[in-house]
Design an enzyme around this catalytic site. Structure first.
Site, PDB file in Angstrom:
ATOM      1  N   ASP A   8       6.539  -2.147  82.002  1.00 10.35           N
ATOM      2  CA  ASP A   8       5.311  -1.398  81.700  1.00 10.35           C
ATOM      3  C   ASP A   8       5.607  -0.416  80.585  1.00 10.35           C
ATOM      4  OD1 ASP A   8       2.649  -0.453  81.906  1.00 10.35           O
ATOM      5  OD2 ASP A   8       3.297   1.207  83.156  1.00 10.35           O
ATOM      6  N   SER A   9       4.546  -0.019  79.892  1.00  7.53           N
ATOM      7  CA  SER A   9       4.691   0.991  78.851  1.00  7.53           C
ATOM      8  C   SER A   9       5.192   2.306  79.456  1.00  7.53           C
ATOM      9  CB  SER A   9       3.346   1.240  78.187  1.00  7.53           C
ATOM     10  OG  SER A   9       2.417   1.697  79.158  1.00  7.53           O
ATOM     11  N   CYS A  72       1.420  -4.396  82.713  1.00 12.54           N
ATOM     12  CA  CYS A  72       0.642  -3.462  81.903  1.00 12.54           C
ATOM     13  C   CYS A  72      -0.505  -4.266  81.306  1.00 12.54           C
ATOM     14  CB  CYS A  72       1.530  -2.897  80.793  1.00 12.54           C
ATOM     15  SG  CYS A  72       0.644  -1.881  79.596  1.00 12.54           S
ATOM     16  N   GLU A 162      -0.173  10.706  83.845  1.00 16.03           N
ATOM     17  CA  GLU A 162       1.208  10.895  83.360  1.00 16.03           C
ATOM     18  C   GLU A 162       1.608  12.375  83.423  1.00 16.03           C
ATOM     19  OE1 GLU A 162       3.546   8.678  81.418  1.00 16.03           O
ATOM     20  OE2 GLU A 162       2.517   6.951  82.247  1.00 16.03           O
ATOM     21  N   CYS A 196      -6.063  -1.185  84.644  1.00 14.82           N
ATOM     22  CA  CYS A 196      -4.912  -0.461  84.104  1.00 14.82           C
ATOM     23  C   CYS A 196      -4.022  -0.117  85.292  1.00 14.82           C
ATOM     24  CB  CYS A 196      -5.359   0.814  83.388  1.00 14.82           C
ATOM     25  SG  CYS A 196      -3.981   1.903  82.945  1.00 14.82           S
ATOM     26  N   HIS A 198      -2.096   2.179  85.879  1.00 16.93           N
ATOM     27  CA  HIS A 198      -2.060   3.598  86.287  1.00 16.93           C
ATOM     28  C   HIS A 198      -3.180   3.959  87.256  1.00 16.93           C
ATOM     29  CE1 HIS A 198       0.658   4.152  82.914  1.00 16.93           C
ATOM     30  NE2 HIS A 198       0.753   5.437  83.165  1.00 16.93           N
TER      31      HIS A 198
HETATM   32  N1  DGL Z   1      -0.385   0.945  82.344  1.00 17.66           N
HETATM   33  C1  DGL Z   1      -1.025   0.539  81.145  1.00 17.66           C
HETATM   34  C2  DGL Z   1      -2.074  -0.522  81.446  1.00 17.66           C
HETATM   35  O1  DGL Z   1      -2.043  -1.143  82.505  1.00 17.66           O
HETATM   36  C3  DGL Z   1      -1.655   1.656  80.337  1.00 17.66           C
HETATM   37  C4  DGL Z   1      -0.755   2.781  79.975  1.00 17.66           C
HETATM   38  C5  DGL Z   1      -0.679   3.028  78.485  1.00 17.66           C
HETATM   39  O2  DGL Z   1      -1.699   3.339  77.870  1.00 17.66           O
HETATM   40  O3  DGL Z   1       0.418   2.868  77.982  1.00 17.66           O
HETATM   41  O4  DGL Z   1      -2.913  -0.763  80.622  1.00 17.66           O
END
Ligand code: DGL
Length: 278
Positions: A8-9, A72, A162, A196, A198
Site C-alpha cells: 500500500d502507499s 491500495c 494518517e 479506499c 484507509h
Molecule cells: N489507501 C489508498 C487507497 O486505497 C489511498 C491512500 C493514498 O492516497 O495514498 O486508495
C-alpha cells in the site's frame, strides 16, 4: 519457496492485510508501506504508476514474493493494468510460464456489489486518483451494465486518518460533507463502496450519517474471500508459497514512525518494521 507481498502507499493496506491473514493464516506475508511518499491519491497518473511499480518490483525481486496484492485502490486503478500486461511480462513472463502474479483490490470488490444493491444505484467513495481513473465505473459496468454509478472524491479523509484525527470532531464535518454530496447527486443509492483502504477507519462515523436503507461496503472481507478462491484455483502458485504463518513489515519511512502510525490501523503498538530505500 515464496511469500505473499501486500503493498500500500501507506497504512491503509493494513486493514486488508488483517482480513487476509485472518482468512489465510498459514502463509508467509511481507507488507510494504511506501509511507515516505504517501499519499498517492492526489498525485498524477505517471507518478502513481512509477511509485507503485518500484514497490511491487521490490517485493517480487528482493523479497521473494510470488504473489503481490496491491492493497491500495489508487495504485490498483492507476498502475495495475500496466504492471500486469507490460512490466511483469517484460521481466518474467516472456514465454508465459512464470507463475508470479500481481492482483488488485478493485475487481474483488465490484464482483460482489450485485449481491448487495436492490435499487442498482451504487456510490463509490474514493481518493481523487481513483475517481479520475474511472476504474470503478468501468469494472462495475462489466459486472452489470444496468448499474447506475456515482463517484465522490474524498480528498480530506486520508490526511485525517494518517494524522490520527479520524476519531475527533473535526472529522465529522468532512464525513458529512462527502456523504451528503454523493447522496444529493443520486438519492437512489442504496450501496456505498468504501473505495479506499484507509476508509474502514471512518466506518463508524460514516454509518452514523447514513440514511436508513443505505449500506456500506468495506473491502477487507471481500478481498480476503476472493484471494482464498484465487489460491484454490491456482495450485501451481499456491504450492510455491511458504506456510510458516509469518509476517514482516517494510517501510520507506523510519521504523518508529511506522510503529506509531500502524498502531492507529491495527491497534498493535509493537509492530517492528524495517526501513528500505526504493
Ligand atoms: N489507501 C489508498 C487507497 O486505497 C489511498 C491512500 C493514498 O492516497 O495514498 O486508495
Amino acid at each position: 519457496m515464496a511469500k505473499i507481498g501486500v503493498f500500500d502507499s501507506g497504512y491503509g493496506g493494513l486493514t486488508i492485510l488483517e482480513k487476509v491473514r485472518h482468512a489465510l493464516p498459514q502463509y508467509d506475508y511481507v507488507y510494504l508501506g511506501d509511507n515516505a511518499r504517501t499519499p498517492y491519491g492526489t498525485r498524477s497518473f505517471e507518478v502513481i504508476y512509477q511509485y507503485t511499480w518500484e514497490c511491487v518490483r521490490h517485493l517480487l525481486q528482493a523479497e521473494d514474493a510470488a504473489l503481490v496484492l496491491v492493497a491500495c485502490n489508487t495504485a490498483s486503478a492507476r498502475a495495475l493494468r500496466s504492471i500486469q500486461q507490460r512490466d511483469l511480462k517484460g521481466i518474467w513472463q516472456q514465454d508465459g510460464s512464470d507463475v508470479r502474479r500481481v492482483l488488485g483490490v478493485i475487481r474483488p470488490t465490484v464482483e460482489r456489489v450485485a449481491d448487495y444493491t436492490r435499487t442498482k444505484h451504487v456510490g463509490v467513495l474514493a481518493t481523487p486518483g481513483t475517481v479520475t481513473s474511472e476504474s470503478y465505473i468501468l469494472e462495475l459496468e462489466k459486472q452489470d451494465p444496468t448499474l447506475v454509478v456515482t463517484q465522490q472524491a474524498c480528498p480530506m479523509w486520508v490526511p485525517l486518518i494518517e494524522n490520527g484525527e479520524h476519531t475527533g470532531e473535526g472529522a465529522d464535518y468532512f464525513v458529512r460533507k462527502y456523504v451528503d454530496a454523493i447522496l444529493a447527486r443520486d438519492p437512489l443509492i442504496d450501496t456505498l463502496i468504501l473505495g479506499c483502504t484507509h476508509y474502514p477507519l471512518l466506518r463508524n462515523k460514516i454509518e452514523r450519517v447514513l440514511p436508513a436503507g443505505v449500506q456500506l461496503l468495506a473491502q477487507g472481507d471481500l478481498v480476503a474471500a476472493s484471494l482464498t478462491d484465487y489460491l484454490q484455483r491456482h495450485t501451481e502458485l499456491e504450492s510455491m508459497l511458504d506456510k510458516q504463518g509469518t509476517c514482516r513489515f517494510l517501510t520507506t519511512e523510519q521504523p518508529d514512525k511506522f510503529r506509531q502510525s500502524a498502531a492507529i490501523f491495527l491497534g498493535d503498538s509493537h509492530l517492528t518494521a524495517k526501513h528500505i530505500a526504493i
